[in-house]
Structure formats: C-alpha cells, structure tokens
Design a protein around this motif. Structure first.
Motif, PDB file in Angstrom:
ATOM      1  N   SER A   1      57.861 -43.583 -10.656  1.00  0.00           N
ATOM      2  CA  SER A   1      58.530 -43.160  -9.428  1.00  0.00           C
ATOM      3  C   SER A   1      59.914 -42.570  -9.708  1.00  0.00           C
ATOM      4  CB  SER A   1      58.665 -44.355  -8.473  1.00  0.00           C
ATOM      5  OG  SER A   1      59.458 -45.378  -9.071  1.00  0.00           O
ATOM      6  N   GLY A   2      60.487 -41.961  -8.664  1.00  0.00           N
ATOM      7  CA  GLY A   2      61.836 -41.428  -8.755  1.00  0.00           C
ATOM      8  C   GLY A   2      61.970 -40.376  -9.839  1.00  0.00           C
ATOM      9  N   GLU A   3      63.052 -40.450 -10.585  1.00  0.00           N
ATOM     10  CA  GLU A   3      63.311 -39.457 -11.627  1.00  0.00           C
ATOM     11  C   GLU A   3      62.309 -39.527 -12.775  1.00  0.00           C
ATOM     12  OE1 GLU A   3      66.721 -40.447 -14.376  1.00  0.00           O
ATOM     13  OE2 GLU A   3      67.099 -41.940 -12.799  1.00  0.00           O
TER      14      GLU A   3
END
Length: 221
Positions: free
Chosen positions: A84-86
């Motif tokens: 998830s995210g970066e």
C-alpha cells in the motif's frame, strides 16, 4: 522458582507504541540481522512485521539478504497483504497473508517474527498436530506459563504454497495459540507478541525448548 529473566522488571507495556517509528524499524532490523547470524533466517528467507501507532502493518521486503537487512527494507501492506501507499508497486512475500491473519485474530499483537531455525523444523517432521514440552524451566518464557510442570502444546501445520488455504487452517485452530506461536512442518516457526520484547521472548523460548527436546531424544537412543 521465579520466572527469572523473563519477568519484566520495568514497564514495557507500551514498548512498541512509545517507540519512534524509525527507532522501531532499526530495532526490528537489528533483530533480523541477529537471527541471520544464528542461522534462523538464512539468505533471503523468512519475513517479519510490526504495526505502528495507527495500526498500519509494516512487513519486511521480500528478496532482501537478511544479513544486510536495514530499517529501510520495510513496506506497508493492507489487511489483505497487498502493498500500500508509496510501496504499492512492490510485491510482498506470499506469506504476508499469514501475518495479516494473525493481526486479525489477535488484535493486541504488535510484532510477528518468522524463523527457519533447524531445531523446531526437524522436530516437526515427525510430529502430529502439535509439539509438546514439559519439565523445562525456560518454558515459562511463554506468556501465561507459570510452572515448569505445565504441558506446553505448540500447534503444527502442514506446509502449503496456497496462502489462502493456510490462512483458513489458522482460523480453524485459533483456539490453540495460547503460547503465541506455531510451527509449519518442514518450514519454520511463527511467534508474536504485543511488542518486540515479547515476540522475541516467545520465539526464542520455542527455539530453546526445541533444541533441548532434540538433544533429549538423541540421548535416549
């Protein structure tokens, strides 16, 4: 006899929560490298995780040599084990789902450690549904165990490459995890705790007992 070095003398109940994220990553990385030196985490094998204050799950990046593992080698994943995210473009280890299931079943868990140590793996090859220990002082390293006379039962699971299937097996036997660990036959061990201190204690207790039991079987031959 007292639980000696396993008994907490200082208040570590919020050990993980009170630790800065970067400091926690550093401590986790130190643990991973030390387990590599012990032979518990050879080459790029095994995986580790923790949850931060916001309950985000951080897992060790797949494919990293554990002798060189650093605080920068953690990525975030969602509750389904997807990066998830970066880190959304990074592919986590297939076993990340095991970590997610443990966090779901045991909400107080803050850290999960996975080892490929030889001793419990060898014991598991001739075990049934569990490996049992009794009579060892160090078994009091498991949270809730107060006597060497208690019978300690550690669940054993068959190995599987199907993580969805394995996740279901864990859910079906979730009442057997009173000692906060289990063994995968011919594969390795998982142990967890509310913080790094407790997770290490559980994993290292299982390792010590497994080593003792193997030596005991050899002496009896």
């Amino acid at each position: 006899m007292d639980a000696f070095f396993y008994e907490k003398k200082d208040d570590r109940s919020n050990y993980i929560c009170n630790m800065d994220l970067n400091e926690l990553k550093r401590k986790m990385a130190e643990t991973i490298r030390s387990y590599n030196l012990k032979g518990w985490s050879p080459a790029t094998s095994t995986n580790y995780s923790f949850r931060d204050l916001e309950k985000n799950i951080w897992v060790s990046r797949s494919g990293v040599d554990k002798s060189e593992f650093s605080e920068n080698d953690f990525i975030t994943v969602n509750s389904d084990g997807i990066a998830s995210g970066e880190f959304s473009s990074v592919k986590p280890s297939a076993e990340t789902l095991i970590h997610c299931v443990i966090y779901s079943l045991f909400p107080d868990t803050g850290v999960i450690l996975h080892s490929h140590s030889v001793h419990p793996v060898v014991l598991s090859m001739n075990a049934g549904l569990a490996i049992e220990f009794q009579g060892y002082e160090v078994q009091k390293g498991f949270a809730g165990c107060v006597s060497h006379e208690a019978l300690i039962s550690i669940p054993v699971f068959d190995n599987s490459q199907d993580m969805n299937e394995f996740a279901e097996w864990i859910k079906q036997r979730n009442d057997e995890f009173g000692n906060h660990c289990f063994v995968i036959r011919g594969h390795g061990t998982y142990a967890w705790g509310k913080d790094l201190f407790e997770a290490k204690r559980h994993l290292e207790t299982l390792e010590y007992l497994s080593h003792c039991e193997l030596l005991n079987k050899f002496v009896k031959q």
